[in-house]
Design a protein around this motif. Structure first.
Motif, PDB file in Angstrom:
ATOM      1  N   THR A  59       0.841  -1.194   0.000  1.00  0.00           N
ATOM      2  CA  THR A  59       0.000   0.000   0.000  1.00  0.00           C
ATOM      3  C   THR A  59       0.881   1.251   0.000  1.00  0.00           C
ATOM      4  OG1 THR A  59      -0.311   0.464   2.371  1.00  0.00           O
ATOM      5  CG2 THR A  59      -1.732  -1.230   1.393  1.00  0.00           C
ATOM      6  N   GLU A  60       0.270   2.366  -0.334  1.00  0.00           N
ATOM      7  CA  GLU A  60       1.015   3.625  -0.376  1.00  0.00           C
ATOM      8  C   GLU A  60       1.615   3.957   0.988  1.00  0.00           C
ATOM      9  OE1 GLU A  60       0.429   8.314  -1.650  1.00  0.00           O
ATOM     10  OE2 GLU A  60      -1.287   6.948  -1.704  1.00  0.00           O
ATOM     11  N   ASP A  61       0.945   3.540   2.057  1.00  0.00           N
ATOM     12  CA  ASP A  61       1.446   3.825   3.406  1.00  0.00           C
ATOM     13  C   ASP A  61       2.822   3.215   3.651  1.00  0.00           C
ATOM     14  OD1 ASP A  61      -0.840   5.225   3.954  1.00  0.00           O
ATOM     15  OD2 ASP A  61      -1.808   3.612   5.075  1.00  0.00           O
ATOM     16  N   ARG A  77      10.939   5.359 -16.522  1.00  0.00           N
ATOM     17  CA  ARG A  77       9.554   5.457 -16.992  1.00  0.00           C
ATOM     18  C   ARG A  77       9.102   6.894 -16.703  1.00  0.00           C
ATOM     19  NH1 ARG A  77       6.861   0.925 -13.484  1.00  0.00           N
ATOM     20  NH2 ARG A  77       5.046   1.413 -14.766  1.00  0.00           N
ATOM     21  N   THR A  78       9.611   7.818 -17.503  1.00  0.00           N
ATOM     22  CA  THR A  78       9.568   9.241 -17.172  1.00  0.00           C
ATOM     23  C   THR A  78       8.180   9.737 -16.765  1.00  0.00           C
ATOM     24  OG1 THR A  78       9.402   9.608 -19.557  1.00  0.00           O
ATOM     25  CG2 THR A  78      11.575   9.875 -18.547  1.00  0.00           C
ATOM     26  N   MET A  83       3.774  11.053 -12.905  1.00  0.00           N
ATOM     27  CA  MET A  83       2.411  10.827 -12.429  1.00  0.00           C
ATOM     28  C   MET A  83       2.397  10.554 -10.930  1.00  0.00           C
ATOM     29  SD  MET A  83      -0.224   7.782 -13.625  1.00  0.00           S
ATOM     30  CE  MET A  83       0.989   6.496 -13.245  1.00  0.00           C
ATOM     31  N   TYR A  84       3.331   9.743 -10.476  1.00  0.00           N
ATOM     32  CA  TYR A  84       3.411   9.449  -9.044  1.00  0.00           C
ATOM     33  C   TYR A  84       3.874  10.673  -8.249  1.00  0.00           C
ATOM     34  CZ  TYR A  84       2.451   4.440  -9.230  1.00  0.00           C
ATOM     35  OH  TYR A  84       1.833   3.220  -9.369  1.00  0.00           O
ATOM     36  N   LEU A  85       4.799  11.438  -8.814  1.00  0.00           N
ATOM     37  CA  LEU A  85       5.269  12.638  -8.118  1.00  0.00           C
ATOM     38  C   LEU A  85       4.140  13.641  -7.921  1.00  0.00           C
ATOM     39  CD1 LEU A  85       8.807  13.657  -9.457  1.00  0.00           C
ATOM     40  CD2 LEU A  85       8.199  12.593  -7.286  1.00  0.00           C
ATOM     41  N   GLU A  86       3.285  13.776  -8.934  1.00  0.00           N
ATOM     42  CA  GLU A  86       2.156  14.699  -8.803  1.00  0.00           C
ATOM     43  C   GLU A  86       1.216  14.242  -7.689  1.00  0.00           C
ATOM     44  OE1 GLU A  86       0.357  15.018 -12.633  1.00  0.00           O
ATOM     45  OE2 GLU A  86       2.164  15.866 -13.553  1.00  0.00           O
ATOM     46  N   HIS A  87       1.094  12.927  -7.558  1.00  0.00           N
ATOM     47  CA  HIS A  87       0.231  12.399  -6.498  1.00  0.00           C
ATOM     48  C   HIS A  87       0.903  12.459  -5.133  1.00  0.00           C
ATOM     49  CE1 HIS A  87      -2.491   9.741  -4.342  1.00  0.00           C
ATOM     50  NE2 HIS A  87      -1.443   9.043  -3.954  1.00  0.00           N
ATOM     51  N   VAL A 354      -2.885   5.712  -8.295  1.00  0.00           N
ATOM     52  CA  VAL A 354      -2.915   6.516  -9.515  1.00  0.00           C
ATOM     53  C   VAL A 354      -3.515   5.676 -10.641  1.00  0.00           C
ATOM     54  CG1 VAL A 354      -0.925   7.937  -8.894  1.00  0.00           C
ATOM     55  CG2 VAL A 354      -0.570   5.784 -10.108  1.00  0.00           C
ATOM     56  N   MET A 355      -3.951   6.348 -11.712  1.00  0.00           N
ATOM     57  CA  MET A 355      -4.484   5.641 -12.869  1.00  0.00           C
ATOM     58  C   MET A 355      -3.793   6.155 -14.131  1.00  0.00           C
ATOM     59  SD  MET A 355      -6.337   3.341 -14.236  1.00  0.00           S
ATOM     60  CE  MET A 355      -7.372   2.822 -12.866  1.00  0.00           C
ATOM     61  N   PRO A 356      -2.917   5.357 -14.724  1.00  0.00           N
ATOM     62  CA  PRO A 356      -2.187   5.821 -15.910  1.00  0.00           C
ATOM     63  C   PRO A 356      -3.098   5.949 -17.129  1.00  0.00           C
ATOM     64  CG  PRO A 356      -1.718   3.506 -15.506  1.00  0.00           C
ATOM     65  CD  PRO A 356      -2.557   3.980 -14.356  1.00  0.00           C
ATOM     66  N   GLU A 357      -2.724   6.864 -18.009  1.00  0.00           N
ATOM     67  CA  GLU A 357      -3.412   7.028 -19.284  1.00  0.00           C
ATOM     68  C   GLU A 357      -2.366   7.040 -20.377  1.00  0.00           C
ATOM     69  OE1 GLU A 357      -5.740  10.544 -19.185  1.00  0.00           O
ATOM     70  OE2 GLU A 357      -7.067   9.852 -17.576  1.00  0.00           O
TER      71      GLU A 357
END
Length: 365
Positions: A59-61, A77-78, A83-87, A354-357
């Motif tokens: 988990t994220e925790d 995986r730039t 995406m993870y950094l934004e979250h 997160v949900m990748p697009e």
């Protein structure tokens, strides 16, 4: 003021006492058969490889307790990394420990971070050689996991080990069970169909049309293509990964070709796949490989059985969807009911924050 300080002190004592009760000594056996003892769930962890798997299973925790990381495999995986950094911007603050493969891994930095557990990939552990003793002498418990081997046994074992480290045994068991059920279902359907195995060639296509890229023998995409019922043309010549002679590709004449890529490539003609990649661009790059010398004669090219896959979705517990992808590419009628890309995204929906697009699988038609 004295009363306030007393309350803070008592609260700190309570937290420390609670954590000491919660974390209990355990002894596990890692993928190399090594017995390792540490307090679980671990309170200070360095993640040497497989960071996204660590988050999915723990988990994220679990990242509240990550004090160091070898970041390059994630940062390669730039857009996924962004995406993870934004979250979770705090990921950027986790200290880096360097790379084993480029001999920039810092034993001193690792020890200075005072981890309870250092989680390493099999190849990292072996690559560190005598430095392992230095780390263990510093009181660091080293747990070896391995998704690179791409075997059911090691995928399941590694997932459960991460569950032990993070205190998420039930979640790990569920993820492992789903992965195993997926593979067993594909194997059962292949056995029932009892069809000749199509020949398949997989290549990491970042170098572009003019340079043959790395292919895979008995691990990563090579193993996935075999589990999905294919006859991997690279297996007789490449043990793990390496470049196949261009003439051998032509002589083997594969029925199916899969070119893999990340979000960026080292060439203007290199294969690109992944987060933020437009499907039209992925197909354009894939189409370009038809122009390689001699490839117009290949069965896969003539029949348009050319596919693109996201290189970031291999050597991971998320790659169950990629086994579906290969199975459907090689046996389109037998697996026409499968939606591998939906399966890939569903894993994120269930287990990641997160949900990748983007484009993670593609086919020329």
């Amino acid at each position: 003021m004295l009363y306030t300080q007393l309350k803070k002190w008592m609260a700190l004592v309570f937290v420390l006492a609670a954590s000491s009760v919660y974390a209990t000594p355990i002894t596990i056996t890692d993928v190399l058969g090594r017995e390792v003892t540490f307090d679980a769930p671990a309170q200070r962890v360095i993640v040497g490889f497989y960071p996204e798997d660590y988050m999915a299973i723990g988990t994220e925790d679990a990242f509240d307790h990550v004090v160091g990381m070898s970041k390059y495999i994630w940062q390669a995986r730039t857009r996924n990394w962004q995406m993870y950094l934004e979250h979770r911007p705090s990921l950027d603050d986790i200290p880096g420990i360097g790379r084993v493969d480029t001999q920039t891994f810092s034993v001193e930095k690792t020890i200075s971070l005072n981890p309870d557990v250092l989680m390493l990939a099999d190849w990292q552990f072996k690559g560190l050689g005598n430095d392992i003793k230095r780390l263990e002498d510093a009181g660091i418990a080293i747990v070896v996991v391995d998704y690179n081997a791409q075997t059911l046994e090691r995928h399941i074992k590694s997932t459960k080990l991460i569950g032990e480290i993070t205190g998420q045994k039930e979640r790990a068991a569920k993820i492992a069970r789903e992965y195993e059920n997926n593979l067993n279902s594909i194997e059962k359907r292949l056995k029932e169909a009892n069809l000749p195995k199509p020949t398949v060639y997989s290549e990491y296509g970042a170098a572009g049309v003019d340079e043959i890229g790395y292919t895979f023998g008995k691990n990563m995409w090579g193993a996935i293509s075999t589990m999905a019922g294919g006859d991997n043309i690279s297996a007789p010549y490449i043990e793990w990964w390496g470049k196949l002679n261009p003439e051998q590709i032509l002589a083997s004449d594969p029925d199916v070709i899969v070119m893999t890529g990340y979000e960026s490539s080292s060439s203007d003609t290199g294969m690109v796949m992944g987060q933020g990649v437009d499907e039209a661009l992925a197909k354009q790059r894939l189409e370009g490989f038809k122009n390689r010398t001699g490839w117009s004669t290949l069965t896969a090219v003539k029949n348009n059985r050319m596919y693109g896959a996201y290189h970031g979705a291999v050597r991971s517990i998320t790659d169950g969807a990629m086994i579906q992808f290969y199975a459907k590419a090689m046996y389109p009628e037998e697996f026409k009911d499968l939606d591998p890309e939906a399966a890939y995204l569903d894993f994120y929906k269930k287990y990641l924050p997160v949900m990748p697009e983007g484009t993670f699988m593609v086919q020329l038609k």
